[in-house]
Design an enzyme around this catalytic site. Sequence first.
Site, PDB file in Angstrom:
ATOM      1  N   ASN A  25       0.835  -1.196   0.000  1.00 19.56           N
ATOM      2  CA  ASN A  25       0.000   0.000   0.000  1.00 19.56           C
ATOM      3  C   ASN A  25       0.877   1.256   0.000  1.00 19.56           C
ATOM      4  O   ASN A  25       1.615   1.456  -0.965  1.00 19.56           O
ATOM      5  CB  ASN A  25      -1.073  -0.018   1.088  1.00 19.56           C
ATOM      6  CG  ASN A  25      -0.610  -0.230   2.494  1.00 19.56           C
ATOM      7  OD1 ASN A  25      -0.207  -1.339   2.860  1.00 19.56           O
ATOM      8  ND2 ASN A  25      -0.680   0.793   3.323  1.00 19.56           N
ATOM      9  N   ASP A  26       0.848   2.084   1.000  1.00 24.27           N
ATOM     10  CA  ASP A  26       1.425   3.428   0.922  1.00 24.27           C
ATOM     11  C   ASP A  26       2.868   3.453   0.416  1.00 24.27           C
ATOM     12  O   ASP A  26       3.711   2.674   0.877  1.00 24.27           O
ATOM     13  CB  ASP A  26       1.431   4.083   2.304  1.00 24.27           C
ATOM     14  CG  ASP A  26       0.061   4.209   2.914  1.00 24.27           C
ATOM     15  OD1 ASP A  26      -0.908   3.731   2.314  1.00 24.27           O
ATOM     16  OD2 ASP A  26      -0.040   4.780   4.021  1.00 24.27           O
ATOM     17  N   ARG A 151       0.533   9.231  13.430  1.00 29.17           N
ATOM     18  CA  ARG A 151       1.280   8.437  12.461  1.00 29.17           C
ATOM     19  C   ARG A 151       1.728   9.243  11.227  1.00 29.17           C
ATOM     20  O   ARG A 151       1.305  10.361  11.004  1.00 29.17           O
ATOM     21  CB  ARG A 151       0.436   7.257  11.986  1.00 29.17           C
ATOM     22  CG  ARG A 151      -0.933   7.594  11.425  1.00 29.17           C
ATOM     23  CD  ARG A 151      -1.704   6.316  11.110  1.00 29.17           C
ATOM     24  NE  ARG A 151      -3.069   6.554  10.677  1.00 29.17           N
ATOM     25  CZ  ARG A 151      -4.110   6.649  11.490  1.00 29.17           C
ATOM     26  NH1 ARG A 151      -3.945   6.522  12.802  1.00 29.17           N
ATOM     27  NH2 ARG A 151      -5.327   6.862  11.004  1.00 29.17           N
ATOM     28  N   ASP A 152       2.598   8.593  10.462  1.00 35.01           N
ATOM     29  CA  ASP A 152       3.004   9.008   9.117  1.00 35.01           C
ATOM     30  C   ASP A 152       3.852  10.281   9.103  1.00 35.01           C
ATOM     31  O   ASP A 152       3.466  11.307   8.531  1.00 35.01           O
ATOM     32  CB  ASP A 152       1.770   9.207   8.225  1.00 35.01           C
ATOM     33  CG  ASP A 152       0.823   8.026   8.227  1.00 35.01           C
ATOM     34  OD1 ASP A 152       1.265   6.926   8.576  1.00 35.01           O
ATOM     35  OD2 ASP A 152      -0.364   8.203   7.885  1.00 35.01           O
TER      36      ASP A 152
END
Length: 487
Positions: A25-26, A151-152
Amino acid sequence: MNGIEQHRRDGRTAYHFQPAKNWQNDPNGPMYHNGMYHFFYQYNPHGPTWGSGKLSWGHSVSGDLVNWAAVENALDPTADFDINGCYSGSATVLPGGRPAILYTGKNADNEQVQNVAFAKNPADPLLCEWEKPSCNPVIPIPADVTGNNFRDPTEAWRGRDGLWRVGVGAEVGGLGSVLVFRSADFLRWERNAAPLHVSSRDIPELECPDLFPVAERGTEGLDVSTPGGAGVTHVLKLSDLAREDHYMVGRYDDAADTFVPAEPERGVDCRSWRRFDHGHLYASKSFYEARKKRRVLWAWVDETDGGGVGRGWAGIQAFPRALWLDGDGKRLVQWPVEEIETLRRNRVGGVEWATEVEAGGRKEIAGIVSSQQADVEVVFEIANLEEAETLDPKWLVDPRGLCAEKGASVHGGVGPFGLLVMASGDLEEHTAVFFRVFRHLDTYKVLMCTDLTQSSRKEGVLKTSYGAFLDVDVEKDKFISLRTLVS
């Protein structure tokens, strides 16, 4: 981006990045270092679904952004601070040339914390080994973060005071926020008093933030540490849980670490901001490449059929795109990176084709050897605007709904005209990419649509329509050009 014959056998795409198997995914931490492009991504090494969520960082390298080779995972969940998953983050090359990764780990208590890892041997062109210092997590979850939503981290940048900054998506008091942390050594981080952005209560979670500078003139990209000021503005990009990416151009102040939008009338709810794309595109991540002085964007294209258990893989990355600021100072322009055109060098069956198609008619573009991979550039001449329908103002806020109501088979005044791609011989299966032109007040509005309602005979696949109004002066230019990468 692997051999086309292999893609014919297993149904994989040809232009888009994919690992050999399993779930991705990401996009994470893309960068150019010592002559090689590095691309990391959320990856389940054990199967073609998201699974338990204990994801790793897959890692592939390339010399040209087109042909990729897999190397060992950069990060796996191995320590107390990331044992339940190594989630999204970014890469930063530190002074002296040592790459560092900031990433979200889910620790043994299932808390989302921010960790750091360093390239063990920065001289290794493949950057095969990464080490996690024992001081992790370098940013524990703050006490006022709610819902365990933290997050992130973005790529880190340096302010004029010499301190590093990083933005992290968070939920604070039920509000989606981007918190800023500062550090002198990349290990000890302190939170800035003011957040970079706070959304409305309708969006408690913001994911995958990205902040980067852009030149107000020209197409060259800028390093994230380029300060704002004369000739430089910034872009704040956010992802929401509706699987959409949004951005706003504005002014970033590295003294206060705050961001002021250039279009405040669009509000703090990022869903009213501008879009990179309209469709299955999410969690985008950009990086600056100093060699060609450009900013390049990656983004995840998610699945719509419940995953790839039967075929052994799931998820692709949209082809990389160069980004720059449009002349109006509010919109970004994007275009496939130039390296993709190298695939044309030994092409067979290149076609130059001109024709007239009667209203309601279709004509096949003959001579394309394989519809599995095609790079189509087409220009549609608009000879007469007098028959354009009048646009009902209600559709200005719902172009997607207008695309669904007036699909590719519904005759209009000017349009629909466009392409049917990935079409079966009987046209029972195809994807329509098309335009319509409407009269609105004393000008014209161009609607662009992608209609997936006939894209597959398979049950359980999301088959919908997407659309947007384009800023195109068809009254002046009398044509619309379209480039379509089919694969």
